[in-house]
Design an enzyme around this catalytic site. Structure first.
Site, mmCIF file in Angstrom:
data_model
loop_
_atom_site.group_PDB
_atom_site.id
_atom_site.type_symbol
_atom_site.label_atom_id
_atom_site.label_comp_id
_atom_site.label_asym_id
_atom_site.label_seq_id
_atom_site.Cartn_x
_atom_site.Cartn_y
_atom_site.Cartn_z
ATOM 1 N N GLU A 157 -3.835 -9.260 4.629
ATOM 2 C CA GLU A 157 -4.340 -8.113 3.863
ATOM 3 C C GLU A 157 -4.657 -8.506 2.414
ATOM 4 O OE1 GLU A 157 -2.740 -4.069 6.040
ATOM 5 O OE2 GLU A 157 -1.473 -4.880 4.447
ATOM 6 N N ASN A 187 0.848 -1.196 0.000
ATOM 7 C CA ASN A 187 0.000 0.000 0.000
ATOM 8 C C ASN A 187 0.878 1.239 0.000
ATOM 9 O OD1 ASN A 187 -2.389 -1.510 0.410
ATOM 10 N ND2 ASN A 187 -2.093 -1.462 2.622
ATOM 11 N N GLY A 207 4.708 -5.530 22.095
ATOM 12 C CA GLY A 207 5.123 -4.127 22.040
ATOM 13 C C GLY A 207 6.377 -3.894 22.867
ATOM 14 N N ASP A 216 5.930 -5.446 11.612
ATOM 15 C CA ASP A 216 6.334 -5.998 10.305
ATOM 16 C C ASP A 216 7.842 -6.227 10.247
ATOM 17 O OD1 ASP A 216 3.745 -5.971 9.344
ATOM 18 O OD2 ASP A 216 3.921 -3.958 8.499
HETATM 19 P P1 ADP Z 1 2.453 -4.813 16.293
HETATM 20 O O1 ADP Z 1 2.822 -3.489 15.722
HETATM 21 O O2 ADP Z 1 2.252 -5.867 15.260
HETATM 22 O O3 ADP Z 1 1.366 -4.749 17.338
HETATM 23 P P2 ADP Z 1 4.356 -4.897 18.472
HETATM 24 O O4 ADP Z 1 3.930 -3.529 18.865
HETATM 25 O O5 ADP Z 1 4.103 -5.998 19.444
HETATM 26 O O6 ADP Z 1 3.776 -5.318 17.046
HETATM 27 O O7 ADP Z 1 5.933 -4.818 18.162
HETATM 28 C C1 ADP Z 1 6.648 -5.882 17.595
HETATM 29 C C2 ADP Z 1 8.006 -5.981 18.245
HETATM 30 O O8 ADP Z 1 8.748 -4.767 18.038
HETATM 31 C C3 ADP Z 1 7.962 -6.182 19.759
HETATM 32 O O9 ADP Z 1 7.861 -7.550 20.116
HETATM 33 C C4 ADP Z 1 9.311 -5.558 20.186
HETATM 34 O O10 ADP Z 1 10.349 -6.516 20.001
HETATM 35 C C5 ADP Z 1 9.493 -4.423 19.186
HETATM 36 N N1 ADP Z 1 8.961 -3.152 19.765
HETATM 37 C C6 ADP Z 1 7.711 -2.640 19.595
HETATM 38 N N2 ADP Z 1 7.561 -1.477 20.294
HETATM 39 C C7 ADP Z 1 8.755 -1.265 20.916
HETATM 40 C C8 ADP Z 1 9.272 -0.222 21.780
HETATM 41 N N3 ADP Z 1 8.517 0.828 22.152
HETATM 42 N N4 ADP Z 1 10.568 -0.341 22.214
HETATM 43 C C9 ADP Z 1 11.351 -1.386 21.841
HETATM 44 N N5 ADP Z 1 10.919 -2.397 21.029
HETATM 45 C C10 ADP Z 1 9.649 -2.339 20.569
#
Ligand code: ADP
Length: 294
Positions: A134, A9, A209, A239
């Site tokens: 998607e 996209n 996250g 991703d």
């Molecule tokens: P999605 O965007 O699919 O919800 P996540 O937010 O769980 O995925 O993020 C995927 C991976 O990226 C996490 O497991 C972590 O390893 C890394 N990550 C995401 N947010 C952070 C952050 N604020 N600080 C450090 N690593 C992060």
């Protein structure tokens, strides 16, 4: 060598003080377009952050929006299997990001919905097939079936969250989900361990996250904390994690090492704007791991 089959996209991103409520108009600023789409982001992550030989099957319209998407994939070294769709626009996403980092996204999938079972190229030489949700579910199922029959490992990132049929789950070797997707796929709102117990897939990775990730694998239950970074935009972190993880697995890394590399790549992606534009190179990931003593 791995194949990503999925979406591309063009993201239209505008920043604003807040996300408009229904009927409201907000004056935004800093408009920019970024190459995105979960499939294309993950293909770039496999090639750039993971250093893997990566092919991507995707569908684009015959319009100007397709050009930056092809350019970004090719710059990252991704080999394209391109289905050109004359009667649909290239996929687009309209994203408003507020000053407190909330976002609201509307996706117009366009050409991505035209990816059909018959478009799958020969799977000879591929070890892994990586897909997301998607593109049409019947296409995802057909590709998973073909890969499974030919001994190619099927990796599914079940995003955006959707119910998965037992037939599809039976074909998946590795499932990657965030907490929300885990609840939808497991049809359970309980703790992660309880949700995991309900999913009959050999390996399941749950991203959490800034809390990191955990995985139930053949090697047992693993956890990997997130790396501490100054996050400015988490778009594309998931991703980047998926692509780097599958690249590492395809190169023979064990699960703990693959989770570490994927977490480092995901953390670095949080320190930059955009989706594909935020994905680090392999050298940056390895340097980051060295600096962090790993
Ligand atoms: P999605 O965007 O699919 O919800 P996540 O937010 O769980 O995925 O993020 C995927 C991976 O990226 C996490 O497991 C972590 O390893 C890394 N990550 C995401 N947010 C952070 C952050 N604020 N600080 C450090 N690593 C992060």
């Amino acid at each position: 060598m791995l194949l990503v089959a999925g979406s591309a996209n063009l993201d239209f991103v505008v920043r604003a003080a807040h996300i408009p409520a229904p009927g409201e108009t907000v004056l935004g600023r800093d408009f920019k377009t970024y190459p995105g789409g979960k499939g294309a982001n993950q293909a770039v992550a496999c090639a750039r952050a993971g250093g893997a030989v990566t092919h991507m099957l995707l569908a684009l319209g015959a319009d100007a929006f397709a050009v930056p998407l092809e350019d970004s994939l090719q710059e990252a070294g991704v080999h394209l299997h391109l289905v050109r769709v004359a009667d649909h626009a290239t996929g687009t996403a309209f994203i408003c990001v507020s000053d407190d980092a909330e976002n609201a996204i509307t996706v117009a999938p366009g050409a991505n919905l035209a990816l059909r079972p018959a478009d799958l190229p020969s799977l000879e030489g591929f070890t892994h097939l990586l897909m997301q949700l998607e593109t049409p579910m019947d296409t995802v199922l057909a590709y998973a079936r073909a890969a499974n029959e030919q001994g190619v490992k099927v990796v599914l990132n079940a995003a955006p969250a959707q119910h998965l049929s037992a037939e599809l789950l039976a074909l998946v070797d590795v499932l990657i989900v965030n907490e929300g997707e885990l609840a939808v796929v497991s049809e359970n709102q309980g703790p992660v361990a309880e949700c995991l117990a309900r999913i009959q897939v050999p390996c399941v990775v749950v991203t959490l996250g800034r809390k990191g990730c955990c995985a139930r694998t053949g090697a047992g239950f693993l956890t990997q904390p997130a790396f501490d970074v100054a996050a400015i935009d988490t778009t594309g972190a998931g991703d980047t994690f998926c692509g780097a993880l599958v690249a590492a697995l395809s190169q023979g890394n064990d699960w703990p090492q693959a989770l570490k590399v994927a977490s480092a790549a995901g953390a670095l992606a949080c320190t930059r704007w955009g989706a594909q534009s935020s994905i680090p190179t392999r050298v940056e990931v390895l340097d980051f791991l060295k600096i962090n003593g790993l």
